[in-house]
Design a protein around this motif. Sequence first.
Motif, PDB file in Angstrom:
ATOM      1  N   SER A 163       0.718  -1.092   0.102  1.00 47.78           N
ATOM      2  CA  SER A 163      -0.129   0.086  -0.079  1.00 47.78           C
ATOM      3  C   SER A 163       0.844   1.202  -0.028  1.00 47.78           C
ATOM      4  CB  SER A 163      -0.862  -0.086   1.280  1.00 47.78           C
ATOM      5  OG  SER A 163      -1.835  -1.071   1.188  1.00 47.78           O
ATOM      6  N   PRO A 164       0.543   2.190  -0.724  1.00 53.34           N
ATOM      7  CA  PRO A 164       1.364   3.534  -0.702  1.00 53.34           C
ATOM      8  C   PRO A 164       0.848   4.365   0.140  1.00 53.34           C
ATOM      9  CG  PRO A 164       0.045   3.349  -2.878  1.00 53.34           C
ATOM     10  CD  PRO A 164      -0.407   2.297  -1.870  1.00 53.34           C
TER      11      PRO A 164
ATOM     12  N   LEU B 202       6.239   9.623  -0.344  1.00 49.36           N
ATOM     13  CA  LEU B 202       5.608   8.241  -0.690  1.00 49.36           C
ATOM     14  C   LEU B 202       6.248   6.840   0.052  1.00 49.36           C
ATOM     15  CD1 LEU B 202       3.297   6.700  -2.293  1.00 49.36           C
ATOM     16  CD2 LEU B 202       5.139   6.859  -4.109  1.00 49.36           C
ATOM     17  N   VAL B 203       5.369   6.312   0.923  1.00 53.56           N
ATOM     18  CA  VAL B 203       5.934   5.310   1.575  1.00 53.56           C
ATOM     19  C   VAL B 203       5.187   4.062   1.158  1.00 53.56           C
ATOM     20  CG1 VAL B 203       6.372   4.561   3.786  1.00 53.56           C
ATOM     21  CG2 VAL B 203       6.489   6.756   3.473  1.00 53.56           C
ATOM     22  N   TRP B 204       6.017   3.108   0.649  1.00 51.52           N
ATOM     23  CA  TRP B 204       5.628   1.719   0.331  1.00 51.52           C
ATOM     24  C   TRP B 204       5.632   0.807   1.465  1.00 51.52           C
ATOM     25  CZ3 TRP B 204       3.399   2.009  -4.199  1.00 51.52           C
ATOM     26  CH2 TRP B 204       3.939   3.050  -5.180  1.00 51.52           C
ATOM     27  N   VAL B 205       4.466   0.440   1.808  1.00 58.26           N
ATOM     28  CA  VAL B 205       4.312  -0.661   3.085  1.00 58.26           C
ATOM     29  C   VAL B 205       3.631  -1.840   2.762  1.00 58.26           C
ATOM     30  CG1 VAL B 205       3.078  -0.838   5.041  1.00 58.26           C
ATOM     31  CG2 VAL B 205       3.645   1.423   4.546  1.00 58.26           C
TER      32      VAL B 205
ATOM     33  N   VAL C 202       8.872  -1.386   4.615  1.00 57.88           N
ATOM     34  CA  VAL C 202       8.605   0.129   4.579  1.00 57.88           C
ATOM     35  C   VAL C 202       9.683   0.615   4.070  1.00 57.88           C
ATOM     36  CG1 VAL C 202       7.790   1.778   6.172  1.00 57.88           C
ATOM     37  CG2 VAL C 202       7.206  -0.460   6.739  1.00 57.88           C
ATOM     38  N   ALA C 203       9.365   1.539   3.085  1.00 59.19           N
ATOM     39  CA  ALA C 203      10.320   2.317   2.252  1.00 59.19           C
ATOM     40  C   ALA C 203       9.993   3.598   1.662  1.00 59.19           C
ATOM     41  CB  ALA C 203      11.139   1.279   1.075  1.00 59.19           C
ATOM     42  N   GLY C 204      10.564   4.822   2.039  1.00 55.74           N
ATOM     43  CA  GLY C 204      10.225   5.806   1.669  1.00 55.74           C
ATOM     44  C   GLY C 204      10.743   6.439   0.462  1.00 55.74           C
TER      45      GLY C 204
END
Length: 175
Positions: A41-42, A86-89, A103-105
């Motif tokens: 999820s973004p 924008l953080v990819w979770v 978790v990567a921003g």
Amino acid sequence: MDLFNKDNEKKSKTGFTILSGDSTSGHGGYGAGVLNLDNVSPVIISPEENDAYVDMGALHARSAVEKRIKFSANREDVPNGKLYWLVWVTIKHQDGKPYYAGVAGCEMTVDSEARRGYKSLPEHVNRMDKSLKGHIIVGHMDAKSKQLLKTFLQNHSQEMWERSEEKLHQELNEG
């Protein structure tokens, strides 16, 4: 569909299609090895607006923040831009229980009045990939954004937060 009624005609749109489900069910044919984005999820973080929210449009670079914005890979093109992350979770399961695994921003700046923005598309793609692989990459984010992300993840599911890696807790507590 009525072939003679021009009102029913639809224009064909080409776009990126996300395939869901297990594409590697053993057949080795169409869809084998396709990236499964079911569990990512973004999350958009806006430190200036003190807000964090999920925007699924970001999977196609069409989040509310990104719409109608011409992006550049050069920061200097957007001197008055507002900072967004924008953080990819990515959520995975361990012992049948979900947790925040990756978790990567990624940074974006947007000047909505000028309709200009900065982002590094390769960085966004690579960080999504890292998140899918279970990496935690949030150390480069500012302290306020980290706190907003931490609060968002905890409010979404305290149980998932507690089951997540200690590295995520440590990185989001640093400021």
